[in-house]
Design a protein around this motif. Structure first.
Motif, short mmCIF file in Angstrom:
data_model
loop_
_atom_site.label_atom_id
_atom_site.label_comp_id
_atom_site.label_asym_id
_atom_site.label_seq_id
_atom_site.Cartn_x
_atom_site.Cartn_y
_atom_site.Cartn_z
N ILE A 211 77.85 19.59 78.79
CA ILE A 211 78.69 18.53 79.38
C ILE A 211 78.70 17.32 78.45
CG2 ILE A 211 79.10 17.08 81.40
CD1 ILE A 211 79.27 20.09 81.94
N LEU A 212 79.83 17.15 77.78
CA LEU A 212 80.01 16.00 76.89
C LEU A 212 81.41 15.43 77.11
CD1 LEU A 212 78.37 17.26 73.55
CD2 LEU A 212 77.63 15.30 74.91
N GLU A 213 81.60 14.80 78.25
CA GLU A 213 82.87 14.16 78.57
C GLU A 213 82.79 12.68 78.23
OE1 GLU A 213 85.34 15.98 79.47
OE2 GLU A 213 84.16 17.82 79.71
N LEU A 214 83.78 12.15 77.55
CA LEU A 214 83.72 10.77 77.05
C LEU A 214 83.47 9.74 78.16
CD1 LEU A 214 86.52 10.70 74.32
CD2 LEU A 214 84.05 10.89 74.03
N GLU A 215 84.09 9.94 79.31
CA GLU A 215 83.90 8.99 80.42
C GLU A 215 82.45 8.98 80.89
OE1 GLU A 215 85.62 8.28 84.91
OE2 GLU A 215 86.92 9.23 83.42
N GLN A 216 81.87 10.19 81.02
CA GLN A 216 80.48 10.30 81.44
C GLN A 216 79.54 9.79 80.36
OE1 GLN A 216 79.26 11.18 84.43
NE2 GLN A 216 77.20 10.73 83.65
N LEU A 217 79.92 10.00 79.09
CA LEU A 217 79.08 9.55 77.98
C LEU A 217 78.87 8.04 78.03
CD1 LEU A 217 80.40 11.67 74.96
CD2 LEU A 217 78.39 12.06 76.36
N GLN A 218 79.91 7.31 78.35
CA GLN A 218 79.80 5.85 78.41
C GLN A 218 78.80 5.42 79.49
OE1 GLN A 218 81.07 3.77 76.16
NE2 GLN A 218 81.81 5.63 75.16
N LYS A 219 78.83 6.09 80.63
CA LYS A 219 77.89 5.79 81.71
C LYS A 219 76.47 6.13 81.27
CE LYS A 219 76.86 6.85 86.55
NZ LYS A 219 75.45 7.15 86.30
N ASP A 220 76.33 7.29 80.61
CA ASP A 220 75.00 7.71 80.15
C ASP A 220 74.43 6.73 79.13
OD1 ASP A 220 75.19 9.91 81.77
OD2 ASP A 220 75.78 11.29 80.17
N LEU A 221 75.30 6.22 78.25
CA LEU A 221 74.86 5.26 77.24
C LEU A 221 74.33 3.99 77.89
CD1 LEU A 221 77.64 5.58 74.49
CD2 LEU A 221 75.22 6.12 74.22
N CYS A 222 75.00 3.52 78.90
CA CYS A 222 74.54 2.31 79.61
C CYS A 222 73.19 2.55 80.26
CB CYS A 222 75.56 1.90 80.68
SG CYS A 222 77.09 1.22 80.00
N ASP A 223 73.03 3.72 80.89
CA ASP A 223 71.76 4.06 81.54
C ASP A 223 70.62 4.10 80.53
OD1 ASP A 223 73.10 4.22 83.92
OD2 ASP A 223 73.24 6.42 83.92
#
Length: 295
Positions: A211-223
């Motif tokens: 799972i490497l979706e750009l939208e989710q990646l941004q959330k993961d980066l913040c976390d």
């Protein structure tokens, strides 16, 4: 001695390098191989865009495939999907392997993009701990002037990857190396081979989608950035932990150097013993020839 015995290795055994674009995977592959097999360069875009491998014989007579794979996290979803296909292709071709994930630093700290990429890949493959190793690559040599840098990096990494366990034996730190610096290249190769020797070649089975979706990646980066900041808030506690890990890393390196020195000494002793035996045999033959002549 390598974790696997040579006789137990499957024919499709290998070492798979993973990491984001620009982490230096191609350079590390070449370092193990001993020559420029894979293209590597400093660029803003990935140098490697397709799966490539090279068969190599390394110490202890191990014939292994060295896989160099394209990066994971990129700004373009189409490229991300292609990267995922290339990663899956490598594991399909070489299901029995040691996985080496290459980490980079961003302003001296763990790069959040690397954490995102590793978590996504580990979630998909659940890499067995005995077959998983880390390389922190292309570090500025002058970092040694900053006390406990390697310990701080490892301390942060351990926090960010919880609950996964990361041992000092699972990670090495490699400095930036200028082209043509043979001594440093040899040192890096020795470190890489020692790292490989401590890990097992095991089956790597995909148990979920990557799972490497750009939208989710941004959330993961913040976390991840928040988790990193929280870990460093208690500065004294973090400092003590980093110092402890720095000492463990230094002890591990000292043992590695000692083992390498003992290996070199053993090889020299063996060579001398063989030369002495050859000389003794020659003298014995000479004495025997002189005895027969005297008769």
């Amino acid at each position: 001695m390598y974790a696997n015995s040579y006789q137990s290795l499957p024919s499709d055994a290998g070492i798979i390098f993973l990491g984001n674009a620009g982490s230096g995977k191609s350079f590390l592959c070449n370092c193990i191989i001993g020559h420029e097999q894979f293209e590597h360069d400093f660029r803003t875009t990935a140098v490697t865009t397709v799966t490539e491998y090279h068969e190599v014989n390394i110490p202890e007579k191990f014939n292994l495939r060295i896989y160099n794979i394209s990066g994971s996290v990129e700004a373009n979803q189409k490229r991300v999907e292609e990267n995922k296909r290339q990663i899956m292709k490598a594991f399909e071709e070489c299901p029995n392997s040691i996985v080496i994930f290459v980490w980079t630093q961003n302003g001296g700290r763990v790069n959040p993009n690397d954490v995102v990429a590793f978590n996504a890949l580990n979630a998909a493959y659940a890499f067995p701990a005995e077959s998983l190793a880390f390389v922190v690559n292309d570090l500025p040599p002058h970092r040694n002037s900053r006390r406990n840098y390697d310990g701080e990096f490892l301390a942060t990494l351990k926090v960010l990857l919880e609950p996964m366990k990361v041992s000092v034996k699972d990670i090495i730190f490699i400095d930036h190396i200028e082209p043509g610096h043979e001594m440093k290249l040899t040192d890096a190769r020795t470190k890489l081979l020692d790292l490989i020797s401590k890990h097992y070649i095991l089956p790597q089975t995909r148990c979920a989608d990557i799972i490497l979706e750009l939208e989710q990646l941004q959330k993961d980066l913040c976390d991840i950035k928040n988790k990193q900041m929280q870990a460093e808030q208690d500065k004294e506690k973090f400092k003590r932990y980093a110092e402890q890990l720095q000492n463990e890393l230094a002890d591990s390196l000292s043992k590695q150097i000692k083992a390498e020195q003992e290996k070199i000494k053993a090889e020299k002793d063996k060579e001398k013993a063989e030369q002495d035996k050859k000389k003794a045999d020659q003298e014995k033959e000479k004495a025997e020839a002189e005895r027969r002549k005297a008769e």
